[in-house]
Design a protein around this motif. Structure first.
Motif, PDB file in Angstrom:
ATOM      1  N   LEU A 294      53.737  28.287  21.635  1.00  0.00           N
ATOM      2  CA  LEU A 294      52.687  28.312  22.649  1.00  0.00           C
ATOM      3  C   LEU A 294      53.223  28.644  24.032  1.00  0.00           C
ATOM      4  O   LEU A 294      52.448  28.803  24.972  1.00  0.00           O
ATOM      5  CB  LEU A 294      51.971  26.955  22.692  1.00  0.00           C
ATOM      6  N   GLN A 295      54.517  28.757  24.165  1.00  0.00           N
ATOM      7  CA  GLN A 295      55.118  28.967  25.478  1.00  0.00           C
ATOM      8  C   GLN A 295      55.986  30.213  25.437  1.00  0.00           C
ATOM      9  O   GLN A 295      56.976  30.263  24.723  1.00  0.00           O
ATOM     10  CB  GLN A 295      55.963  27.744  25.854  1.00  0.00           C
ATOM     11  N   THR A 296      55.579  31.218  26.167  1.00  0.00           N
ATOM     12  CA  THR A 296      56.383  32.438  26.192  1.00  0.00           C
ATOM     13  C   THR A 296      57.558  32.268  27.149  1.00  0.00           C
ATOM     14  O   THR A 296      57.461  31.523  28.127  1.00  0.00           O
ATOM     15  CB  THR A 296      55.523  33.636  26.647  1.00  0.00           C
ATOM     16  N   PRO A 297      58.654  32.967  26.904  1.00  0.00           N
ATOM     17  CA  PRO A 297      59.815  32.829  27.798  1.00  0.00           C
ATOM     18  C   PRO A 297      59.674  33.616  29.089  1.00  0.00           C
ATOM     19  O   PRO A 297      60.564  33.577  29.929  1.00  0.00           O
ATOM     20  CB  PRO A 297      60.960  33.383  26.937  1.00  0.00           C
ATOM     21  N   ILE A 298      58.550  34.325  29.242  1.00  0.00           N
ATOM     22  CA  ILE A 298      58.380  35.177  30.423  1.00  0.00           C
ATOM     23  C   ILE A 298      58.023  34.349  31.644  1.00  0.00           C
ATOM     24  O   ILE A 298      58.505  34.593  32.745  1.00  0.00           O
ATOM     25  CB  ILE A 298      57.293  36.234  30.143  1.00  0.00           C
ATOM     26  N   GLN A 299      57.167  33.354  31.452  1.00  0.00           N
ATOM     27  CA  GLN A 299      56.738  32.513  32.569  1.00  0.00           C
ATOM     28  C   GLN A 299      56.468  31.103  32.054  1.00  0.00           C
ATOM     29  O   GLN A 299      56.137  30.907  30.887  1.00  0.00           O
ATOM     30  CB  GLN A 299      55.503  33.101  33.240  1.00  0.00           C
ATOM     31  N   LEU A 300      56.620  30.161  32.922  1.00  0.00           N
ATOM     32  CA  LEU A 300      56.444  28.749  32.582  1.00  0.00           C
ATOM     33  C   LEU A 300      55.158  28.268  33.240  1.00  0.00           C
ATOM     34  O   LEU A 300      55.033  28.273  34.466  1.00  0.00           O
ATOM     35  CB  LEU A 300      57.637  27.941  33.084  1.00  0.00           C
ATOM     36  N   ILE A 301      54.206  27.892  32.405  1.00  0.00           N
ATOM     37  CA  ILE A 301      52.890  27.481  32.921  1.00  0.00           C
ATOM     38  C   ILE A 301      52.672  26.014  32.577  1.00  0.00           C
ATOM     39  O   ILE A 301      52.746  25.624  31.414  1.00  0.00           O
ATOM     40  CB  ILE A 301      51.771  28.346  32.304  1.00  0.00           C
ATOM     41  N   GLN A 862      63.324  26.442  31.192  1.00  0.00           N
ATOM     42  CA  GLN A 862      63.657  27.801  30.768  1.00  0.00           C
ATOM     43  C   GLN A 862      64.873  28.254  31.547  1.00  0.00           C
ATOM     44  O   GLN A 862      64.944  28.090  32.767  1.00  0.00           O
ATOM     45  CB  GLN A 862      62.488  28.771  31.020  1.00  0.00           C
ATOM     46  N   ALA A 863      65.815  28.827  30.831  1.00  0.00           N
ATOM     47  CA  ALA A 863      66.995  29.401  31.457  1.00  0.00           C
ATOM     48  C   ALA A 863      67.360  30.626  30.645  1.00  0.00           C
ATOM     49  O   ALA A 863      67.834  30.507  29.508  1.00  0.00           O
ATOM     50  CB  ALA A 863      68.150  28.391  31.486  1.00  0.00           C
ATOM     51  N   ARG A 915      64.187  27.822  35.565  1.00  0.00           N
ATOM     52  CA  ARG A 915      63.006  27.174  36.140  1.00  0.00           C
ATOM     53  C   ARG A 915      62.628  25.991  35.274  1.00  0.00           C
ATOM     54  O   ARG A 915      63.000  25.918  34.096  1.00  0.00           O
ATOM     55  CB  ARG A 915      61.846  28.161  36.242  1.00  0.00           C
ATOM     56  N   ASN A 916      61.888  25.093  35.870  1.00  0.00           N
ATOM     57  CA  ASN A 916      61.384  23.962  35.110  1.00  0.00           C
ATOM     58  C   ASN A 916      59.948  23.690  35.522  1.00  0.00           C
ATOM     59  O   ASN A 916      59.518  24.048  36.611  1.00  0.00           O
ATOM     60  CB  ASN A 916      62.269  22.723  35.308  1.00  0.00           C
ATOM     61  N   MET A 917      59.235  23.066  34.621  1.00  0.00           N
ATOM     62  CA  MET A 917      57.808  22.883  34.818  1.00  0.00           C
ATOM     63  C   MET A 917      57.493  21.837  35.873  1.00  0.00           C
ATOM     64  O   MET A 917      56.444  21.883  36.518  1.00  0.00           O
ATOM     65  CB  MET A 917      57.160  22.508  33.477  1.00  0.00           C
ATOM     66  N   GLU A 918      58.393  20.887  36.094  1.00  0.00           N
ATOM     67  CA  GLU A 918      58.120  19.804  37.029  1.00  0.00           C
ATOM     68  C   GLU A 918      58.316  20.218  38.477  1.00  0.00           C
ATOM     69  O   GLU A 918      57.744  19.627  39.378  1.00  0.00           O
ATOM     70  CB  GLU A 918      59.015  18.605  36.709  1.00  0.00           C
ATOM     71  N   ASP A 919      59.135  21.242  38.693  1.00  0.00           N
ATOM     72  CA  ASP A 919      59.400  21.692  40.061  1.00  0.00           C
ATOM     73  C   ASP A 919      59.407  23.217  40.056  1.00  0.00           C
ATOM     74  O   ASP A 919      60.446  23.868  40.127  1.00  0.00           O
ATOM     75  CB  ASP A 919      60.741  21.148  40.548  1.00  0.00           C
ATOM     76  N   ARG A 920      58.199  23.806  39.964  1.00  0.00           N
ATOM     77  CA  ARG A 920      58.104  25.255  39.819  1.00  0.00           C
ATOM     78  C   ARG A 920      58.538  25.982  41.075  1.00  0.00           C
ATOM     79  O   ARG A 920      58.956  27.135  41.021  1.00  0.00           O
ATOM     80  CB  ARG A 920      56.668  25.636  39.458  1.00  0.00           C
TER      81      ARG A 920
END
Length: 1650
Positions: A294-301, A862-863, A915-920
């Motif tokens: 459900l999560q693409t590596p292109i962007q973190l939503i 994501q890294a 990037r991480n979802m908690e601190d975009r």
């Protein structure tokens, strides 16, 4: 004794090895320091990489027997994006805090003898965190053997069961055990990996032989200490490298590096206590997938409110993609897809209802939902169609996209299965076809992911197929076979086999197209079960009773299984004795094309061997026989390749083939995929287009002909060729659509097109145009989404992905203006009487984004390293068109529009992203090539004097090599071109920054930043107002001319006065016109083979005279062009003699011969064609002075300052002189350049033209003549060009072209020199026969002859001219095709019969008995031609066609014609049938009957010979003495019952129409019967009686033979004791031997009989 036993016991115990399993003693807590670091990117120092680090303390304590607790303490997570190890790791405290509750929760695991068992954890721990625990436990997995120090085994781990190598050494002094464990991730019994979007690909064995795209290995190093009950792990370090490259490894590879460290710190007494919740069984050590899909590596939503976020994304897409596409629209579309994947079906339903009345939003939703690939999307499409919210077209489009994007799990398959039986869908043929084909595709995708695919999924289709076969529903059988072909389930092999014609009469009775689709359905199954398909395919191929098309399809299937050497050799042996030339030709060409394959080397080697077995004569078969073409190319370093195959299948040598198939295959990154395949069947299409259906269906004719052929022995009709065409399309090996085009479908299409609703729709569209319409169109598309997810040793998921999304937006404004205005209720016919002006402004724009990603894609983190490509383009246009049919006026204008600076831009850059979802907001993006690395290198490139000494130490090490060997890692250039006439300047700017300085590999050249931009700008001072193109036809053409053309009268020809002056100045030289042959008395008469340059100076003055400057100019021009073709050559004396003979042949002009025969005066006889052309053009040099142009064309550019640039073209036609003049003039005021072309039709045999161009058409002049004539006795046509002066540019290009002409003479080509061709070029085509031509090319000093050039079709030559045209177009088309060689011809002359297939034999005809020469052998019985030899040995022919009988016979040296028994006087010919397209006319010394639309092209008869021609579409459907006309010369002699005989006499006699009694009015006193062999023979040790299985011509009872002949026939033998009389059905029996028998040719009957 007791002492001895005790001593032995102690010794035995001492000898036992120490327990080598890790031990965590009860009551103790073991504390370790744990760190894991993951870094992705290129391994070279100085390049940016992305990664993350997890560090914590690990506490392990025993909780029970073989059960332990594991807890993390003080966990920390840090991110990295930068240059390693220079740049620091950045802590991610918000992520640590978000996961702290889960990370600090202890888990329980089973552990015994070093093997990790079940894992237990509370329900609140996410799968991602549990996988992190698995990464730690993976370090504890140790299978230590007590008796071996080095060993291999397949060991289970977090990444699957993989090959593992153990190496153990012991340091006794330090009391340490050193253990090394290495896991090879490329050799796993069970590898944990998930692929998305790769279901249609297959592994390319050839591609992966030398290099693998994905490799991985993990190295574990342990320091162990023996303790009381086992060993203690003091330290464990793990190094894992997984590398990937789309190319071979030597061209560079990106890698994911994982490092783990577990160091023993201390032992604590406090145990790790579980929390007070239930611990559930959560699997084992094996990695489990969670939310990665459900999560693409292109962007973190971060999804908080999915419905609100979807609405926000929709609003953005709709608002920013109206007139022009937003540059980030593809990325936003990918975001919308990701949000929709997280939505439930109820959310989709609510979203659809919310935007039902908003078309723009609705279209975006309908395009995005199928791309999500979720079961909810399928359900949504189904429900919306059921409620009527979606039209059939929208549903079809959404279903095709959704089926191919959806993940094929059981839920999705169940939804498709429900749709397949839904009544509303079943009632719609289009949707039913899409759903059923999609169901097969879903099964195929589902089975790819499973080792054993359940047969229950495909069983419903198999049951439906059995039911359709029982009900004989052909269309359903075909559809279900295609579904099984898509599913490719091995269990489908049995039901498909039951439909093939190899299991008795039940399958054989099905239509042949069903058998064809059944064979093609085996192709996908062959990829899984090649051996079984090979056995089935070779069985079908060897069955010579099958239709050739089916055997050819079996050959295609066989070679797609990549057969081994033995099977290919077997096939070659079959072909060696193959009687059917269609099958032999196809198989031979297929094998030959496969010998060149570089991808399938083993098949190529096998086919090379087969080629040595087969005869090369098969390669000489014409293009009308079935052929196969295969081509492939593969680049090993790039691991990139492509293959294409095309199959041309025919069953009779007709123009239109029976079937055409073409397929393309791509090879990329070690995988192969069938991209596109298209197949077309034209069975019966040619016949239905050209035959006359009304006459074919005449019942009376069929009844009459059946009564005639009833007498034929065991006659069997061939099946009718169904008037059918069909087409199918396969995408990625899956059939997505097919259509059978028959009469019913065509009728439906016509009815739909002419329906009132369609007319109303058309009228509404016209009214909308008149009112002015504005449309905004937006179309998004997810082009590619390919993902591969696999775990690292640390338990975090690594992903490789490629995604491409494109959004196309077009803004269209259109308005139609009519003059005069149309009434309110106008008719479409009114448009033809009005002046229509259409104003259109269109702004198409496109944005495309492609992302290639490698890295970590976890729940909150994501890294990765990413290559991002962006394409943006916009090209607006404003066009006005005007059309007035009444006035014959057409005009189109292109007006300037405002456009952005760059009309197209491409940007590619490689980035390291964390990037991480908690601190975009803390997202860190670093270019792979940092600026610090680029800047010094760019200075090095630009100035060659920069120094890198000031760079950091790491960077200095990296860039040291480029200083020694400078390489441009930065490149920027601009290319510009101007089009002054259009007022535009175009520039292409290209810039690149890459890492090629570090490694000269392809991947390093691609990594970096690349850009290209195309711009169009107006040139300053040259701006344009508009572009115009106008056409005017008719009397008003003169009014449209902008620039009046004024030409002086001396532009086209030299004046007669000048010619006379030349005669006076140069009396020894023959002054010739430009169209006559060049000759000169001053030419050297040297016989040397080497031509002196002086020989080309045809205008050189004689001694004592000087030439004029103009003649010198022409001489230099001719000499310079002649020098282009000068090349020394040598040849044998025989070749030289042949060349001289060929050159000596003179071209006799038909035009001149016609003039000589028609005009008697000496003046007319001496008048040449050139002078007549001159006479016509001299009377009126410029036709515009007397007549108006018939058309005018203007193409011009109007500048803002009103300057005009362009050209106008005017055409003038003088009908009395058959002269056409065209003048092209430049429109610029200061430009007097013109081109004048004059053409005169001097006769039907000759056309002469002159082209002059330059200033006022005076600078250059060329004469062109096309004429027919004779070369020897052969008809010929010649095209000749002569010149006086040619531009230097033309000579320069001619010289370049000449360099490409090979110096060596190819086979079959004769080169010679013709000294008369100095300033002329000519091409002569000589028809030496109907299918053979000679080409003669003459140029200065060079004459080239190409002899015996064979044509695929015959030339009609004189025949077309002699035909009185038919009234119907179909009849004329049939005739022209037949005369061009498409017709099959059968003839008789000199007692020899030549069949349609060109096989000759002597026909010993029985007296007074009709034989079937040729007939339509289908049930339609369109025609029949009979032949009889009467008592005076003369031939009579009877033609039965339409509703008439035509008799042709000789009487008193004349040919008599009777129609239905009534004689037609020869002076009344030609005869035209009143209702049918049948003509009877004189031809030569005989009479011909023509009926092409009934299949019979011509029947010719004279007193010595006869000839029959059938049209092309009848080939393969005829029978009789002339054969089947199918090109199968090896199977020519077929009797009426279809048996193949070797005897021409037996074959001819089998087609006799016998008499019923000796009193028959036909005076035929013979019949066909099976005869008994006169003597008994010994067969297999038994005395046997033998009876002929081929009929023998014998006299009727009461008659006796007066003339006989011997005939060789086959006999069937039975034991003499068991048989007394002739057995029944003897003609169907097998043949045991061949012997001669006596056949009767003439009989005389007794008086009692007579």
């Amino acid at each position: 004794m007791r002492v001895i036993v005790l001593a032995l016991t102690l010794a035995f115990v001492a000898a036992q090895p120490h327990n080598l399993a890790p031990d965590f003693a009860a009551g103790k807590t073991y504390v370790y320091k744990y760190e894991t670091l993951l870094l992705g990117g290129l391994p070279d120092q100085g390049l940016a990489r992305a990664g993350l680090k997890i560090s914590s303390k690990v506490l392990i304590s025993a909780a029970g027997q073989n059960t332990f607790m594991l807890k993390l303490a003080e966990p920390e997570i840090a991110e990295f994006s930068g240059v390693w190890p220079k740049d620091p790791l950045v802590p991610a405290p918000k992520v640590t805090a978000a996961l702290a509750a889960q990370l600090l929760t202890p888990v329980k695991f089973e552990y015994a003898n070093g093997v990790v068992g079940k894992l237990f954890a509370p329900e609140g721990i996410s799968t991602m965190v549990l996988n992190v625990y698995r990464g730690i436990l993976n370090v504890l997995q140790l299978n230590i053997k007590k008796t071996q120090n080095v060993y291999e085994m397949q060991e289970a781990g977090a990444q699957g069961v993989c090959k593992t190598l153990y190496a153990i050494s012991e340091d006794e002094k330090a009391e340490r055990i050193h253990l090394t464990k290495t896991r090879d991730l490329n050799h796993c019994q069970e590898r944990v990996m998930m692929d998305i979007g790769l279901a249609y690909t297959e592994k390319c064995v050839k591609c992966q032989q030398d290099s693998k795209n994905l490799r991985g290995a993990t190295a574990y190093n342990y320091v162990l200490k023996p303790v009381a009950n086992g060993i203690l792990i003091l330290e464990a370090t793990v190094n894992e490298v997984i590398q990937f490259s789309p190319f071979t490894e030597m061209n560079g590879a990106a890698q994911m590096e994982t490092k783990q460290s577990l160091v023993f710190l201390e032992i604590q007494r406090a145990p790790v206590a579980p929390i007070a919740v239930q611990y559930l069984h959560r699997g084992s050590l094996k990695y489990e997938f969670s939310t990665e899909l459900l999560q693409t590596p292109i962007q973190l939503i971060k999804i908080t409110d999915v419905k609100a976020q979807i609405v926000e994304a929709l609003n953005h897409l709709v608002a920013h993609n109206v007139e022009r596409v937003h540059e980030d629209a593809p990325l936003k579309f990918l975001e919308l897809i990701q949000l929709l994947r997280n939505a439930r079906f109820e959310d989709l339903e609510m979203l659809s209802n919310q935007y039902r009345t908003k078309p723009a939003y609705r279209q975006w939703i309908l395009d995005a939902i199928p791309a999500t690939g979720t079961p909810a999307a399928l359900k949504f499409i189904k429900e919306k169609y059921m409620t009527g919210d979606l039209s059939v077209a929208e549903t079809a489009q959404a279903l095709i996209a959704s089926v191919h994007m959806v993940t094929a799990n059981t839920e999705a398959i169940k939804i498709i299965q429900e749709m397949a039986v839904n009544n509303k869908i079943v009632q719609n043929p289009i949707l039913r076809e899409i759903v059923l084909l999609g169901y097969g595709t879903m099964i195929a995708k589902h089975c790819v992911e499973m080792a054993v695919c359940p047969a229950e999924l495909v069983k419903p289709i198999q049951e439906l197929l059995a039911e359709a076969v029982a009900k004989d529903e052909t269309q359903d059988i075909i559809l279900l076979l295609k579904v099984l072909g898509n599913a490719a389930h091995p269990t489908s092999l049995k039901p498909i086999t039951k439909i093939l014609p190899i299991h008795g009469t039940a399958a054989a009775s099905l239509p042949m197209r069903v058998h064809a689709d059944a064979i093609l359905a085996l192709r996908n199954i062959a990829k899984k079960e090649p051996r079984a398909i090979q056995e089935l395919a070779i069985q079908l191929y060897m069955d010579k009773a099958l239709h050739p098309e089916l055997r050819i399809l079996a050959c295609i299937v066989l070679f797609e299984t990549r057969p081994p050497m033995g099977l290919v050799t077997t096939l070659a042996n079959i072909v060696k004795t193959e009687q059917n030339l269609q099958v032999a030709s196809f198989t031979y060409s297929h094998m030959k094309s496969l010998t060149r394959s570089t991808i399938h080397a083993t098949v190529a080697a096998a086919c090379n061997v087969a080629m040595k077995i087969l005869s090369p004569r098969l390669d000489r078969l014409s293009l009308r026989f079935s052929k196969a073409i295969y081509m492939d190319v593969y680049n090993n370093p790039l691991m990139l390749g492509a293959a294409a195959s095309a199959f041309y299948i025919n069953d009779a040598a007709t123009i239109l083939p029976r079937s055409l198939m073409a397929k393309t295959t791509a090879y990329l990154a070690g995988a192969a995929a069938d991209i596109l395949e298209v197949g077309v069947r034209t069975e019966g299409l040619q016949e239905v287009l050209l035959k006359n259906p009304e006459l074919v269906d005449n019942v009376d004719r069929i009844t009459k002909m059946k009564r005639v052929i009833k007498a034929l022995s065991q006659w069997k009709a061939q099946p009718n060729s169904a008037p059918l065409a069909s087409v199918y399309v396969k995408f990625f090996g899956q059939e997505i659509a097919f259509a059978n085009i028959d009469k019913a479908l065509i009728d439906q299409a016509v009815a739909l097109a002419t329906a009132p609703s369609m007319k109303e729709l058309g009228m509404n569209a016209l009214k909308a145009l008149l009112a002015g319409a504005s449309m905004n169109f937006a179309k998004p598309l997810l082009v590619t989404e390919v993902r591969r997810i696999l775990p690292t040793s640390a338990g975090l998921p690594m992903e490789l992905s490629l995604s491409t999304a494109v959004v196309v937006v077009a803004s269209v404004q259109v308005k139609a203006i009519t003059t005069p205005a149309l009434p309110e209720n106008f008719h479409i016919a009114h448009l033809l009487k009005t002046d229509i002006q259409l104003e259109t402004e269109i702004k198409p724009s496109i944005a495309l984004n492609t992302f290639a990603v490698m890295g970590i894609n976890a729940l909150l983190l994501q890294a990765n390293v990413m290559s991002r490509a962006k394409l943006n383009s916009i090209l607006p246009a404003k066009i006005t068109a005007r059309l007035d049919l009444n006035e014959g006026h057409f005009k189109i204008e292109a007006l300037p529009v405002s456009a952005p600076e760059n009309i197209a831009t491409v940007q590619v850059e490689a980035l390291a992203v964390s990037r991480n979802m908690e601190d975009r907001a803390a997202e860190r993006i670093t270019p792979i090539i940092p600026a610090k690395l680029l800047q010094p290198l760019s200075k090095l490139v630009s100035s060659a004097s920069a120094s890198l000494s000031k760079s950091s130490e790491i960077l200095s090490q990296e860039v040291e090599a480029p200083i020694i060997t400078p390489k441009a890692v930065q490149f920027e250039k601009k290319y510009c071109a101007k089009a002054v006439a259009l007022g535009l300047k175009g520039c292409l700017r290209v810039a690149t920054e890459n890492a090629a300085s570090l490694q000269a590999a392809i991947l390093y050249k691609l990594v970096g930043k690349h850009s290209a931009a195309l711009s169009l700008k107006p040139i300053e001072g040259e701006a344009i107002e508009r572009l115009e193109f106008k056409v005017q036809i008719g009397p008003k053409a003169a009014d449209m001319l902008v620039k009046q053309i004024n030409l002086s009268d001396d532009i086209l020809e030299e004046q007669p006065l000048m010619m006379k002056l030349k005669k006076l100045l140069v009396p020894d030289q023959k002054v010739k016109s430009s169209s006559s042959s060049s000759s000169s008395s001053s030419r050297s008469t040297s016989s040397s083979s080497r031509v002196d340059s002086k020989a080309f100076d045809v205008s050189a003055p004689t001694k004592g005279h000087r030439s004029s400057s103009s003649r010198a100019s022409r001489t230099s021009s001719a000499s310079s062009l002649a020098s282009l073709f000068r090349r020394s050559s040598s040849s044998s004396s025989s070749s030289a003699r042949l060349t001289k003979q060929l050159i000596a042949r003179k071209f006799q002009k038909n035009h001149k011969l016609q003039t000589l025969t028609s005009q008697a005066s000496a003046v007319s006889k001496s008048r040449s064609s050139a002078s007549s052309f001159e006479a016509i053009t001299t009377q009126n040099k410029f036709l515009a002075k007397k007549i108006a142009p018939i058309f005018a064309i203007i193409a011009r550019v109007i500048k803002i300052d009103k300057r005009v640039i362009g050209y106008e073209l005017a055409g003038y036609l003088d009908r009395p002189t058959s002269r056409l003049q065209i003048v092209l003039a430049a429109l610029a005021a200061d430009d007097n350049w013109k081109l004048c072309a004059d053409g005169v039709l001097l006769s039907k045999h000759k056309v002469t033209g002159q082209i002059a161009w330059g200033a006022q058409c005076k600078q250059y002049n060329t004469m062109i003549t096309a004429e027919t004539g004779l070369l020897g006795k052969s008809p010929a046509a010649r095209l000749r060009a002569t010149w006086k002066e040619l531009p230097s540019a033309l000579k320069r290009y001619a010289k370049k072209v000449y360099h490409y002409i090979p110096a060596n003479t190819p086979a079959g080509v004769i080169k010679g020199k013709d000294e008369t061709s100095v300033n002329q070029l000519s091409l002569t085509v000589v028809a030496t026969s109907a299918k053979i031509i000679e080409l003669i090319w003459k140029a200065p000093t060079r004459t080239v002859y190409k002899l015996d050039l064979h044509l695929p079709m015959a030339l009609p030559l004189e025949k077309i001219k002699s035909l009185t045209p038919f009234d119907e177009v179909i009849d004329n088309v049939n005739y022209i095709l037949a005369e061009a060689g498409a017709a099959a011809e059968c003839s008789f002359a000199n007692n020899t019969l030549t069949t349609f297939n060109n096989k000759r034999y002597t026909n010993e005809m029985p007296q007074s008995c009709y034989q079937v020469l040729a007939q339509d052998c289908t049930n339609e019985l369109k025609f029949m031609v009979l032949l009889k030899k009467d008592r005076i040995e003369q031939n009579d022919i009877n033609v039965k066609i339409a509703d008439i009988d035509i008799d042709l016979y000789a009487k008193n040296s004349e040919v008599i014609v009777k129609v239905n028994g009534m004689e037609i006087p020869t002076n009344n010919l030609p005869y035209q049938h009143p209702t049918a397209p049948i003509q009877i006319k004189h031809k030569g010394e005989g009479i011909s009957v023509f009926a092409p639309s009934l299949g019979l092209h011509e029947v010719y008869f004279d007193k010595n010979s006869w000839m029959i021609k059938v049209v092309d579409w009848m080939k393969g459907q005829t029978c009789g003495l002339c054969g089947k006309a199918d090109g199968e010369i090896r199977q020519e002699y077929r009797t009426p019952n279809g048996r193949l005989t070797k005897s021409a006499v037996s074959f001819a006699h089998s087609w006799v129409l016998p008499a019923e009694s000796c009193r028959d009015s036909t005076e035929c006193h013979m019949r066909l019967e099976s005869v008994q062999l006169e003597s008994q023979v010994n067969i297999h040790g038994q005395e046997s009686k033998c009876f002929s299985v081929e009929p023998v011509l014998r006299c009727l009872p009461g008659c006796f033979p007066v003339k006989t002949t011997s005939v060789t026939v086959g006999y069937h033998c039975l034991p003499a004791d068991d048989v007394q009389n002739r057995p029944e059905n003897i003609y169907d029996k097998s043949m045991d031997l061949r012997e001669t028998a006596e056949a009767h040719l003439a009989c005389s009957c007794t008086a009692q009989c007579a």
